[in-house]
Design a protein around this motif. Structure first.
Motif, short mmCIF file in Angstrom:
data_model
loop_
_atom_site.label_atom_id
_atom_site.label_comp_id
_atom_site.label_asym_id
_atom_site.label_seq_id
_atom_site.Cartn_x
_atom_site.Cartn_y
_atom_site.Cartn_z
N LEU A 53 -55.40 23.19 -3.25
CA LEU A 53 -55.43 22.06 -4.22
C LEU A 53 -55.79 20.68 -3.03
O LEU A 53 -56.80 20.04 -3.12
CB LEU A 53 -53.74 20.74 -4.74
CG LEU A 53 -53.93 20.12 -5.46
CD1 LEU A 53 -54.78 19.75 -6.75
CD2 LEU A 53 -52.49 19.46 -5.60
N ALA A 56 -59.60 20.64 -3.46
CA ALA A 56 -60.20 20.28 -5.14
C ALA A 56 -60.20 18.58 -4.22
O ALA A 56 -61.14 17.79 -4.74
CB ALA A 56 -59.28 21.11 -6.12
N LEU A 57 -58.96 19.06 -4.09
CA LEU A 57 -59.21 16.92 -3.89
C LEU A 57 -60.32 16.29 -2.95
O LEU A 57 -60.93 15.32 -3.49
CB LEU A 57 -57.27 16.03 -2.74
CG LEU A 57 -56.65 16.40 -4.30
CD1 LEU A 57 -55.27 16.56 -3.50
CD2 LEU A 57 -56.31 15.30 -5.29
N GLY A 60 -63.00 16.31 -4.83
CA GLY A 60 -63.33 15.54 -5.77
C GLY A 60 -63.07 14.17 -5.27
O GLY A 60 -64.18 13.47 -5.76
N THR A 75 -63.55 14.08 -12.74
CA THR A 75 -63.16 14.54 -13.46
C THR A 75 -63.51 15.80 -13.01
O THR A 75 -64.10 16.74 -13.32
CB THR A 75 -62.19 14.55 -14.45
OG1 THR A 75 -62.05 13.37 -14.74
CG2 THR A 75 -61.23 15.28 -14.82
N GLN A 77 -61.61 20.48 -13.33
CA GLN A 77 -60.50 21.23 -13.83
C GLN A 77 -61.64 22.01 -13.57
O GLN A 77 -62.06 22.98 -14.05
CB GLN A 77 -60.71 20.25 -15.91
CG GLN A 77 -59.53 21.83 -15.89
CD GLN A 77 -58.95 20.77 -17.39
OE1 GLN A 77 -58.56 19.42 -17.67
NE2 GLN A 77 -59.54 21.29 -19.09
N CYS A 90 -57.94 17.84 -10.82
CA CYS A 90 -58.09 16.37 -9.68
C CYS A 90 -58.86 15.15 -9.95
O CYS A 90 -60.14 16.14 -11.31
CB CYS A 90 -58.72 16.85 -8.60
SG CYS A 90 -60.57 17.53 -8.40
N ASP A 91 -58.60 14.07 -10.01
CA ASP A 91 -60.26 13.37 -10.69
C ASP A 91 -60.27 11.88 -9.82
O ASP A 91 -59.23 11.89 -8.62
CB ASP A 91 -60.05 12.28 -11.69
CG ASP A 91 -58.59 11.73 -11.98
OD1 ASP A 91 -58.03 11.31 -11.52
OD2 ASP A 91 -57.62 11.73 -12.78
N GLY A 99 -54.44 14.43 -8.46
CA GLY A 99 -54.66 16.31 -8.55
C GLY A 99 -52.69 16.60 -8.67
O GLY A 99 -52.05 16.55 -8.92
#
Length: 299
Positions: A53, A56-57, A60, A75, A77, A90-91, A99
């Motif tokens: 995560l 991912a953040l 993003g 976004t 996904q 996450c967006d 996220g």
């Protein structure tokens, strides 16, 4: 003469953009500290999910930082059928990031400390959606292949947008909390509009040069708290004729949940469906996965 003029320096929880005019390249750099802890603290994630995560953040924020307009949103996904990670989302919107990950804890525990991306997702896919201020939506979907989410995002840019892109992401846990950082660099074709880019630009000497320079960055450099993002760009590209620094958004945890927000959503449903949502006390309880809060709506 190289131009890196800026009144203040950027260290954490903010985006920094830059361009290399003579190479037709642009980039974004980000380092997350307090914002990352704020997002991750909503759930007691195990280490592999925390790492996933965190990446991912960062991704993003890097990709969302390319958007124009305060209401534009990205976004990202990642999803699979039957995988250990059922959903990762996450967006980003105007500096606000959020996220969440949903996963099978029992199956995850059997994988060990450093599971691969394929072990987590199996036959998964990554969907990236851009929404403009005019509410136009664009989406690209690519398989979750390779060793990391960053590689999947590189594939998205090459397949869906035909823009040669290099992305590097790093994260770690320390005594003072968790930190994650990343670099995104892209090559933009001369004139942009109406040009075929991918097969021409992947072997363009300017892009090859920029990719080699950007690819030399190390995890330790990205995560060096005392190294400003401006200095990091200077280290990578100090031999270029010009490096233009573009101050980016200040970042914050961006969960937009509120009782008013959910009440407005529930109000769109027909009365009979709203009635079916109520518990024995006549309350509609709405759980926000992003911030791990429950909103009790008496509407």
């Amino acid at each position: 003469m190289n131009d890196m003029t800026q009144a203040t320096e950027t260290f954490a929880d903010a985006l920094m953009g830059f361009t290399l005019p003579s190479r037709n390249a642009r980039g974004r750099i980000v380092r997350l500290e307090g914002v990352l802890d704020a997002v991750l603290s909503a759930h007691d994630y195990p280490a592999p999910i925390t790492h996933l995560l965190s990446d991912a953040l960062v991704l993003g924020a890097l990709m969302g930082g390319l958007l124009k307009g305060k209401q534009a949103q990205l976004t990202m996904q990642a999803q699979t059928t039957g995988g250990i990670v059922r959903l990762l989302v996450c967006d980003y919107r105007d500096g606000a990031v959020r996220g969440y990950a949903d996963f099978d804890a029992d199956r995850l525990a059997k994988l060990g400390a450093n599971p691969t991306l394929s072990a987590l997702f199996g036959e998964g896919y990554l969907a990236i959606t851009y929404e403009t201020e005019e509410r136009q939506r664009y989406q690209g979907i690519v398989p979750l292949e390779g060793d990391s989410l960053a590689q999947a995002c590189e594939s998205y840019f090459s397949q869906s947008e035909q823009i040669p892109t290099l992305i590097r992401v790093a994260s770690r846990a320390g005594a003072s909390g968790r930190m994650a950082a990343g670099l995104l660099v892209q090559h933009l074709a001369d004139g942009e509009e109406g040009r075929e880019r991918l097969h021409v630009r992947l072997d363009h000497p300017d892009w090859e040069h920029v990719a080699v320079m950007a690819g030399s960055i190390s995890h330790d450099e990205l995560l060096e708290a005392g190294l400003s993002l401006e200095t990091l760009a200077w280290r990578l590209f100090h031999e270029e004729d010009e490096v233009r620094v573009l101050p980016g958004a200040q970042l914050s945890r961006g969960c937009r949940c509120s009782s008013e927000h959910y009440a407005a959503i529930i109000a769109r449903f027909p009365p009979e469906e709203q009635q079916a949502m109520r518990n024995d006390e006549g309350i509609i309880a709405v759980d926000c996965a992003f911030c791990s809060r429950t909103f009790a709506l008496a509407i």
